[in-house]
Structures are given as structure tokens and as C-alpha cells.
Write a protein that holds these residues in place. Structure first.
Motif, PDB file in Angstrom:
ATOM      1  N   ASP A  13       0.817  -1.212   0.000  1.00 12.27           N
ATOM      2  CA  ASP A  13       0.000   0.000   0.000  1.00 12.27           C
ATOM      3  C   ASP A  13       0.850   1.261   0.000  1.00 12.27           C
ATOM      4  O   ASP A  13       0.543   2.237  -0.697  1.00 12.27           O
ATOM      5  CB  ASP A  13      -0.935   0.014   1.222  1.00 12.27           C
ATOM      6  CG  ASP A  13      -2.039  -1.026   1.114  1.00 12.27           C
ATOM      7  OD1 ASP A  13      -2.198  -1.598   0.017  1.00 12.27           O
ATOM      8  OD2 ASP A  13      -2.741  -1.257   2.107  1.00 12.27           O
ATOM      9  N   ASP A  14       1.932   1.268   0.792  1.00  9.57           N
ATOM     10  CA  ASP A  14       2.743   2.477   0.908  1.00  9.57           C
ATOM     11  C   ASP A  14       3.618   2.721  -0.321  1.00  9.57           C
ATOM     12  O   ASP A  14       4.320   3.731  -0.408  1.00  9.57           O
ATOM     13  CB  ASP A  14       3.613   2.419   2.175  1.00  9.57           C
ATOM     14  CG  ASP A  14       4.575   1.233   2.169  1.00  9.57           C
ATOM     15  OD1 ASP A  14       4.385   0.321   1.328  1.00  9.57           O
ATOM     16  OD2 ASP A  14       5.518   1.226   2.978  1.00  9.57           O
ATOM     17  N   LYS A  15       3.605   1.799  -1.281  1.00  7.88           N
ATOM     18  CA  LYS A  15       4.371   1.969  -2.513  1.00  7.88           C
ATOM     19  C   LYS A  15       3.459   2.266  -3.712  1.00  7.88           C
ATOM     20  O   LYS A  15       3.924   2.347  -4.853  1.00  7.88           O
ATOM     21  CB  LYS A  15       5.191   0.704  -2.805  1.00  7.88           C
ATOM     22  CG  LYS A  15       6.252   0.382  -1.754  1.00  7.88           C
ATOM     23  CD  LYS A  15       7.296   1.482  -1.656  1.00  7.88           C
ATOM     24  CE  LYS A  15       8.367   1.137  -0.635  1.00  7.88           C
ATOM     25  NZ  LYS A  15       9.358   2.236  -0.496  1.00  7.88           N
ATOM     26  N   GLN A  16       2.164   2.416  -3.459  1.00  7.63           N
ATOM     27  CA  GLN A  16       1.222   2.675  -4.544  1.00  7.63           C
ATOM     28  C   GLN A  16       1.025   4.178  -4.730  1.00  7.63           C
ATOM     29  O   GLN A  16       0.866   4.908  -3.765  1.00  7.63           O
ATOM     30  CB  GLN A  16      -0.128   2.013  -4.238  1.00  7.63           C
ATOM     31  CG  GLN A  16      -0.069   0.496  -4.198  1.00  7.63           C
ATOM     32  CD  GLN A  16      -1.366  -0.128  -3.699  1.00  7.63           C
ATOM     33  OE1 GLN A  16      -2.394   0.533  -3.646  1.00  7.63           O
ATOM     34  NE2 GLN A  16      -1.304  -1.395  -3.335  1.00  7.63           N
ATOM     35  N   GLY A  17       1.076   4.636  -5.971  1.00  2.91           N
ATOM     36  CA  GLY A  17       0.845   6.047  -6.282  1.00  2.91           C
ATOM     37  C   GLY A  17      -0.254   6.194  -7.314  1.00  2.91           C
ATOM     38  O   GLY A  17      -0.862   5.203  -7.734  1.00  2.91           O
ATOM     39  N   LYS A  18      -0.505   7.416  -7.729  1.00  3.12           N
ATOM     40  CA  LYS A  18      -1.517   7.688  -8.750  1.00  3.12           C
ATOM     41  C   LYS A  18      -0.810   8.106 -10.034  1.00  3.12           C
ATOM     42  O   LYS A  18       0.065   8.976 -10.015  1.00  3.12           O
ATOM     43  CB  LYS A  18      -2.461   8.805  -8.289  1.00  3.12           C
ATOM     44  CG  LYS A  18      -3.183   8.517  -6.980  1.00  3.12           C
ATOM     45  CD  LYS A  18      -4.164   7.382  -7.104  1.00  3.12           C
ATOM     46  CE  LYS A  18      -4.913   7.166  -5.794  1.00  3.12           C
ATOM     47  NZ  LYS A  18      -5.822   6.020  -5.849  1.00  3.12           N
ATOM     48  N   GLY A  19      -1.189   7.479 -11.142  1.00  2.00           N
ATOM     49  CA  GLY A  19      -0.546   7.791 -12.416  1.00  2.00           C
ATOM     50  C   GLY A  19      -1.542   8.216 -13.468  1.00  2.00           C
ATOM     51  O   GLY A  19      -2.581   7.570 -13.650  1.00  2.00           O
ATOM     52  N   TYR A  20      -1.234   9.324 -14.147  1.00  2.00           N
ATOM     53  CA  TYR A  20      -2.082   9.806 -15.244  1.00  2.00           C
ATOM     54  C   TYR A  20      -1.422   9.393 -16.553  1.00  2.00           C
ATOM     55  O   TYR A  20      -0.278   9.760 -16.835  1.00  2.00           O
ATOM     56  CB  TYR A  20      -2.225  11.330 -15.177  1.00  2.00           C
ATOM     57  CG  TYR A  20      -3.047  11.915 -16.307  1.00  2.00           C
ATOM     58  CD1 TYR A  20      -4.433  11.937 -16.231  1.00  2.00           C
ATOM     59  CD2 TYR A  20      -2.429  12.433 -17.447  1.00  2.00           C
ATOM     60  CE1 TYR A  20      -5.191  12.463 -17.266  1.00  2.00           C
ATOM     61  CE2 TYR A  20      -3.173  12.953 -18.493  1.00  2.00           C
ATOM     62  CZ  TYR A  20      -4.554  12.964 -18.399  1.00  2.00           C
ATOM     63  OH  TYR A  20      -5.293  13.479 -19.427  1.00  2.00           O
ATOM     64  N   ALA A  21      -2.149   8.601 -17.357  1.00  2.00           N
ATOM     65  CA  ALA A  21      -1.564   8.081 -18.592  1.00  2.00           C
ATOM     66  C   ALA A  21      -1.351   9.197 -19.611  1.00  2.00           C
ATOM     67  O   ALA A  21      -2.266   9.949 -19.932  1.00  2.00           O
ATOM     68  CB  ALA A  21      -2.478   7.000 -19.172  1.00  2.00           C
ATOM     69  N   ARG A  22      -0.106   9.290 -20.120  1.00  2.00           N
ATOM     70  CA  ARG A  22       0.178  10.284 -21.171  1.00  2.00           C
ATOM     71  C   ARG A  22       0.594   9.590 -22.474  1.00  2.00           C
ATOM     72  O   ARG A  22       0.900  10.234 -23.463  1.00  2.00           O
ATOM     73  CB  ARG A  22       1.275  11.236 -20.711  1.00  2.00           C
ATOM     74  CG  ARG A  22       2.640  10.605 -20.535  1.00  2.00           C
ATOM     75  CD  ARG A  22       3.700  11.665 -20.298  1.00  2.00           C
ATOM     76  NE  ARG A  22       5.033  11.096 -20.268  1.00  2.00           N
ATOM     77  CZ  ARG A  22       6.147  11.838 -20.205  1.00  2.00           C
ATOM     78  NH1 ARG A  22       6.042  13.154 -20.162  1.00  2.00           N
ATOM     79  NH2 ARG A  22       7.322  11.262 -20.186  1.00  2.00           N
ATOM     80  N   GLY A  23       0.628   8.306 -22.447  1.00  2.00           N
ATOM     81  CA  GLY A  23       0.972   7.513 -23.615  1.00  2.00           C
ATOM     82  C   GLY A  23       0.989   6.054 -23.223  1.00  2.00           C
ATOM     83  O   GLY A  23       0.697   5.699 -22.081  1.00  2.00           O
ATOM     84  N   GLU A  24       1.323   5.181 -24.178  1.00  2.00           N
ATOM     85  CA  GLU A  24       1.346   3.748 -23.882  1.00  2.00           C
ATOM     86  C   GLU A  24       2.469   3.440 -22.900  1.00  2.00           C
ATOM     87  O   GLU A  24       3.647   3.699 -23.166  1.00  2.00           O
ATOM     88  CB  GLU A  24       1.540   2.942 -25.169  1.00  2.00           C
ATOM     89  CG  GLU A  24       1.380   1.445 -24.958  1.00  2.00           C
ATOM     90  CD  GLU A  24       1.426   0.660 -26.266  1.00  2.00           C
ATOM     91  OE1 GLU A  24       1.414  -0.574 -26.205  1.00  2.00           O
ATOM     92  OE2 GLU A  24       1.488   1.296 -27.335  1.00  2.00           O
ATOM     93  N   ASN A  25       2.086   2.927 -21.733  1.00  2.00           N
ATOM     94  CA  ASN A  25       3.040   2.578 -20.664  1.00  2.00           C
ATOM     95  C   ASN A  25       3.842   3.772 -20.158  1.00  2.00           C
ATOM     96  O   ASN A  25       4.935   3.611 -19.622  1.00  2.00           O
ATOM     97  CB  ASN A  25       4.007   1.477 -21.143  1.00  2.00           C
ATOM     98  CG  ASN A  25       3.281   0.184 -21.457  1.00  2.00           C
ATOM     99  OD1 ASN A  25       2.315  -0.174 -20.791  1.00  2.00           O
ATOM    100  ND2 ASN A  25       3.731  -0.501 -22.498  1.00  2.00           N
ATOM    101  N   GLU A  26       3.295   4.984 -20.310  1.00  2.00           N
ATOM    102  CA  GLU A  26       3.924   6.192 -19.780  1.00  2.00           C
ATOM    103  C   GLU A  26       2.931   6.920 -18.891  1.00  2.00           C
ATOM    104  O   GLU A  26       1.782   7.135 -19.286  1.00  2.00           O
ATOM    105  CB  GLU A  26       4.389   7.117 -20.913  1.00  2.00           C
ATOM    106  CG  GLU A  26       5.612   6.635 -21.670  1.00  2.00           C
ATOM    107  CD  GLU A  26       6.143   7.711 -22.611  1.00  2.00           C
ATOM    108  OE1 GLU A  26       6.470   8.808 -22.126  1.00  2.00           O
ATOM    109  OE2 GLU A  26       6.201   7.449 -23.826  1.00  2.00           O
TER     110      GLU A  26
END
Length: 269
Positions: A60-73
């Protein structure tokens, strides 16, 4: 029993401000819910987040939020960075405008909440805002951050409190014209009086029992039937220092079960 508020803040109209609490007006706690189990072992199946490439679990403490800006980015944001994007609407419902009470199409109403004064000191200000809306036959329009999204909300005075509805965004509601435009707008003149008579015969005063769930009742009956065919659970001896399981019957649980069975019988008859 009153539900504990999940949001606390302030209701504001011009210079009039009062502390308020918001509680969900609906609940799904009574619905039948199933766990996923391993049919072979009878054990419950647990879900967890895993890395899509390595396949390893992520704490849990290693999970963040990611906004996709491309494939696998992804643009990665931490919880602190997201929390730092604070708006006034996180803690304040500032009524910015009013509209006639019957002017908002029901399809825009999303989820209802009960709004009540946060303490006795705020009762007077809360009551003044509520009664002024009632007298003017209007509802208030404001914004509120719910689940890290700023939502438009409508405040409707009702009895001694206020019902706050979150509103769907304009682009979430599909225009009905494209679905209804090819439907004939005229009705059979001979059939219409008969249908109106039938509607009159079937018209009754609204009751919540009109929206009961027969599938839910059938599932509960099936679960009760399955329970009766199960072998009694094996008794386990209490370990040293642990209290033995109590055989005392909780009279309130028994009464509740009796009432539930009686209600199901009445619905079935």
C-alpha cells in the motif's frame, strides 16, 4: 440510529455561515453480498494489486496515482501532491445562485445526501437559509469536492433539514431527442380513454414497498435453505488465556430475525 457524518464543513450564503454535517441519504448495506471463494477448498479468494510487468504484489505504501500520457507512460502524483491541490469547496458549500425548485430535470440528479447543522450554535443560521429557500420556492446551486472531484450540487429544503443532491455534469447526460425523435407523437383517440381509466384504477399513494426487490428476498430464502442443510461448524477449544465462546442468546438478534421472517412471509402471501 443516526449515521455518522462522512463530511463536515460549512454552509455559506453571502455573510451567513454555519457548520454543517453531511450524511448519505441511501444505503446498500442491506443488499445480499457474495465473497468470491475457491470452490475446491472453500476458502475466500483475496484480491491484491500486482505490478503488471513483474507480477509481484505492491505494498500500500508503494502505490501512487498515475495519469496516462501515452502507452506505458504515466505522470505520477503522490497522495501529498494531490491533497495539496485544495479548493475552497473542500470544506465550504457556498450557495452561489438559486433556480426555481421544479426547473432541474430529474435526470441530472445523481446521489442524495442529508445536510444538517453541525452544532446547536449553527441551528439558527441553518434554519434561516432553509426557510428562505422554502418561502421563495427555490433550490440553491453550489459546488463541493466529493472524492477529489469538484461536483455541482443542488440544495433542496425538506422538512427541518436540507437534501443535497450531487448533479451529473452536462456532458454526462445524453440528449433525449436523438432517442425519441422517430417515435410517433400522437396516440389512438379510442385507446386513450381506456388507458386513462386503467391508470386511474392502478394509481395509489406512494410507498417505499413499491420498490422492494423480489430477487433479494429469493436469495435470502435460498441462503436460509442452504444454511439448514449445512453441518454444524466444528467447535474449537479456547486457547489458554482466551474466553470460551458464549452460549448466551442475544435477544435483539432473535427479535430482528423474527421480524425479518415475518416480513418475508407477508410479502410472499
Amino acid at each position: 440510529m443516526a449515521i455518522r457524518p462522512y463530511w463536515k464543513g460549512y454552509l455559506k450564503l453571502s455573510l451567513v455561515t454555519c457548520p454543517v454535517e453531511m450524511m448519505p441519504a441511501t444505503s446498500e448495506s442491506e443488499k445480499v453480498r457474495f465473497h468470491t471463494i475457491n470452490e475446491k477448498t472453500g476458502n475466500r479468494v483475496m484480491s491484491q494489486y500486482v505490478d503488471s510487468v513483474t507480477g509481484k504484489p505492491v505494498r500500500d505504501d508503494k502505490q501512487g496515482k498515475g495519469y496516462a500520457r501515452g502507452e506505458n507512460e504515466y505522470v505520477v502524483l503522490s497522495e501529498d501532491e494531490i491533497d495539496a491541490v485544495a479548493l475552497d469547496t473542500v470544506k465550504t458549500i457556498d450557495i452561489s445562485r438559486f433556480v426555481p425548485a421544479d426547473s432541474i430535470p430529474w435526470i441530472y440528479l445523481e446521489k442524495p445526501h442529508y445536510l444538517a447543522p453541525g452544532d446547536k450554535v449553527g441551528d439558527e443560521a441553518f434554519s434561516v437559509i432553509r426557510e428562505a429557500m422554502k418561502a421563495s420556492d427555490v433550490v440553491g446551486i453550489s459546488k463541493l469536492v466529493v472524492g477529489r472531484r469538484e461536483r455541482a450540487v443542488v440544495l433542496e429544503p425538506r422538512d427541518n433539514g436540507i437534501v443535497l443532491w450531487t448533479l451529473r455534469f452536462g456532458d454526462e447526460v445524453r440528449p433525449e431527442a436523438e432517442y425519441f425523435e422517430d417515435i410517433d407523437d400522437e396516440a389512438d383517440d379510442e385507446a386513450l380513454p381506456l388507458l386513462r381509466k386503467l391508470i386511474k384504477q392502478k394509481t395509489k399513494t406512494w410507498s417505499p414497498t413499491m420498490v422492494s426487490d423480489p430477487i433479494q428476498d429469493a436469495l435470502l430464502a435460498l441462503i436460509d435453505e442452504k444454511k439448514g442443510s449445512l453441518k454444524p461448524a466444528r467447535k474449537t477449544k479456547a486457547k489458554k488465556g482466551e474466553a470460551a465462546p458464549s452460549n448466551v442468546v442475544n435477544i435483539m438478534d432473535v427479535l430482528r430475525k423474527s421480524l425479518e421472517q415475518d416480513q418475508r412471509k407477508k410479502k410472499a402471501s
